[in-house]
Each structure stands twice: as C-alpha cells, then as structure tokens.
Design an enzyme around this catalytic site. Sequence first.
Site, mmCIF file in Angstrom:
data_model
loop_
_atom_site.group_PDB
_atom_site.id
_atom_site.type_symbol
_atom_site.label_atom_id
_atom_site.label_comp_id
_atom_site.label_asym_id
_atom_site.label_seq_id
_atom_site.Cartn_x
_atom_site.Cartn_y
_atom_site.Cartn_z
ATOM 1 N N GLU A 1 2.593 15.397 -2.274
ATOM 2 C CA GLU A 1 2.616 14.722 -3.570
ATOM 3 C C GLU A 1 3.375 13.694 -3.521
ATOM 4 O OE1 GLU A 1 0.571 15.788 -6.620
ATOM 5 O OE2 GLU A 1 1.488 13.859 -6.918
ATOM 6 N N LYS B 1 -0.402 3.997 -0.212
ATOM 7 C CA LYS B 1 -0.612 5.030 -1.374
ATOM 8 C C LYS B 1 -1.907 4.917 -1.947
ATOM 9 C CE LYS B 1 4.428 4.499 -2.466
ATOM 10 N NZ LYS B 1 5.415 3.692 -3.061
#
Length: 418
Positions: free
Chosen positions: A123, A199
């Site tokens: 995460e 990302k």
Amino acid sequence: METHKQLTIGLFGFGVVGEGLYKVLQQTPSLKASIKKICIKNTGKKRNAPASLFTTEKDELLNDQDINVIVEVIDDANAAFEIVRTALLNGKDVVSASKKMIAEHLPELLEIQQQTGRSFLYESAACASIPVIRNLEEYYDNDLLHSIKAIVNGSTNFILTKMFEEGLDFKQALLLAQQAGFAESNPKLDIEGYDAVNKWTLLLTHAYGIIETPDAILFNGIQSIQASDAVVAKSKNQQIKLVAQAQKLNNGKVAAFVLPQFVNHDDHLAFVRNEYNGVVIESSFADKQFFYGKGAGSFPTASALLSDISALRYQYKYEYKKLYQQKPHELSNDIFLRIYVSFEDLSHVPRERFEWIEEWHASEARKYLVGVISFSELKDNKWWKENNTSLILLPEPIIEETATRKLKKRSLELAGVI
Ligand SMILES: NC(=O)c1ccc[n+]([C@@H]2O[C@H](COP(=O)([O-])OP(=O)(O)OC[C@H]3O[C@@H](n4cnc5c(N)ncnc54)[C@H](OP(=O)(O)O)[C@@H]3O)[C@@H](O)[C@H]2O)c1
C-alpha cells in the site's frame, strides 16, 4: 482459521521509511508485531536503535524460521527484488514500499504469489498514506470504474505549487524542494516522471487488471515547464499539475498516461498543494470520490506499512480481482489529446501532424499553440520532449475517435469550409 497471529518481523532498510516504521511499531504495542532483526547496507552509520538488532547479512533474516514477515524498504530496486522473491519462496509474508521494483517486476511477483500462496502487500508504494490500492482492490472490485485521476508525486507537486503561487522559476522551486527535504539531491526520478509512472503502473493493475511495464505508458515529468506556462494557466484561472490519468473508453479499453495538465480552479486536484497527493475516482453510480493525504515522508509511509502489517494478522492478500476474476482491460492508443505546447522556435513543432490547431500565440518571447493531436503521435515521437518544448494537457484532454470526427466536422462547418 489462524487469526491475530504473532508477527515477527525482519526489516530490510533503516532509512527514512525503515526508521519511521521502527518508531511507529514502538508506539503500537497492541499490534503484537515486533522487529527481530534489521538488515542494512553500511555498518558505519549511527542508528537510533540497539546495535544488536542490526546486521548486513540478509540470510540472517531470510533463513530465520521465527521471522514470519519481511518488511522491505530499501532504495536499491534490484536487491529489493531478490529479497522479496527469496522471502516469499521461503514461506514468509512480505510488505514492501519499493514502487520501482514492484512496477518493473510485477509479472514475476504475481507468479511467485500464486506459487507460494503468501501475502505480498505494498500500500505504501503508491501515494504512501492514502489507502488507494486496497480501496481499488476491495471497494471498487467491479467493472464500473470509469476513471481515475491522481497526483501521485509529492516533490513535483511541491515545485509546481511554488512556481504557481510564488512565481518562482523551475530551478528556484527545485532548490526549495531540496532544502525542504521533498526532493532528492539527484531529483531526476521525481522530476522527469519516472516515480509517478512506476506508481501508475501499480494502480492500473489494481484499478483495471492491466499488467504493463512502466515504459509502455506515455509519460513525462515537469522538467520543461516554464514560468510563462504558469502565467498562461493563471490567465485562464487554472493551475498546472503532474496528473496521472486512466479512463475507460467506449471501445472497452483504457487510455492511460502521466503528463502535466492544466487543472481548473474548482477541480479536486487543484486543492492538492505542496507535497500532498490526491486521487479522484469516478465510477458509474457513485460519481466522483476524492482521496487526499501525504504521499511521502517517514511517518505517513510508515502508517501504510503498519496497516499492511496489521492486515497480515488475518492473512489478507490482494486477490487481483480485475486480473483473475474479470476480463482484464487493455491499454488503447486509439484516442486524441487536447494539448498546449510552448516553445522557442516553431521549427521544433510539427504543426502538420496536429489534427487541428485552436489557438496560436506568436507575439510573446515564448510562443505557444493549443490543438488536438493523436495519442500515437506523442507515443511514437520525442519532439515534444526536446528543445525546451513544454507540453501540457488541457482539462478533460481525452477525445475518442468518434467524437473527434464530429468535432472536426463542426470546426470545418464553423470555418465555412463545408
Ligand atoms: N521516503 C519516502 O517518503 C518514501 C515513500 C514511499 C515509498 N518509499 C520507498 O521506500 C524505499 C526506502 O526509501 P527511503 O526513503 O527510506 O530510503 P533511504 O532513506 O535512502 O534508506 C534506504 C535504506 O536502505 C538500506 N539499503 C540499501 N541497500 C540495501 C541492501 N542491499 N540491503 C540492506 N539494506 C539496504 C540503506 O542502508 P544504510 O542505512 O546502511 O545506507 C538504508 O537504510 C524506497 O524504495 C522508496 O522508493 C519512500
């Protein structure tokens, strides 16, 4: 089912993130998670933890039967992949923050997860403290996700904020970001968009089941943005942001890119200033939802690691539902983009390759035009990244092919051509 199991952690890395996690774990004894050993690279550094915890021998952690969780937060992507791979194959669950390593090795990492059945959670690798991966995975676990648009890099957002709000030029703003600790001494990875596209590669997997390497995604950073571009933005009541965007198209595929973009003053992303990150998710029935928070830093990143570690107590795993349980989406190049291009010399801009040009400003020292161009033209060519040319998308930049034809016809009608 084994619940609330005792977690014995082997930690790789004791830098900004690793030390942050060490401190955060000390303040959360209820988690029943303790660090048994920490592997670092250099023995000479002073550490804010007992010397007996540290080693430079990775096998002391990877082969320790008591250690059931490896947390990997080092800054060397190749070494990180070997550590994560070995840990999973040795039957340990793994938590990592290394977006570059994960983005570059996702297919192998998926295979190892399937082979071993262990959890691999990350995460903190995208937007640090914002829980976007788990939300895409669990809450938006259906195919109603229309689009996702985000600011995923805090350093570039800090620089753009300073250029925009304080009128600094790029170099001054970068220096300020480095002084404030938001940009590396070698800031290329952030500034030129590599960090953001890493990302975005991860988030595309969890949003749409797309598995691509970062180099397959159209991207740029903010290295060419000029103070004069910020002046143009201001005159239109807009800001400039480095926006990562993905949108489902009428053909069922997905358009995705990471590029600077003009953002209207009332857009959710205009609210995201300085080193913060923000994500706007649009789904068929819920309309827009906005996530906002710190995208980097010691404690914000550690908080996401902590949440992943906590989830291991109940054997949480990403199921990659969009990939394995639905038909995964594919990326499409079949779109057109509305772009602004500023430049010093018109000979560096191939005007004839635009579908059409809507605005043209030649009087200023730095000239610019606004027009529509095919996505493939940008993917296949580099002119827009060279010769100090600055390319910025307009708000709502995507035009699908059918819409293009209609618009083109309309513009010809208005011009009295047909
Ligand atoms: N900083 C953030 O805000 C942030 C946010 C999200 C994700 N991340 C990611 O988290 C990771 C760590 O970032 P960071 O900012 O904490 O980096 P950092 O401050 O530079 O620390 C890196 C750490 O990794 C250790 N290391 C490097 N190579 C190693 C190896 N082969 N074996 C064992 N240890 C090794 C270093 O050891 P020494 O101490 O001995 O030099 C150092 O402790 C990176 O992948 C980064 O992209 C960072």
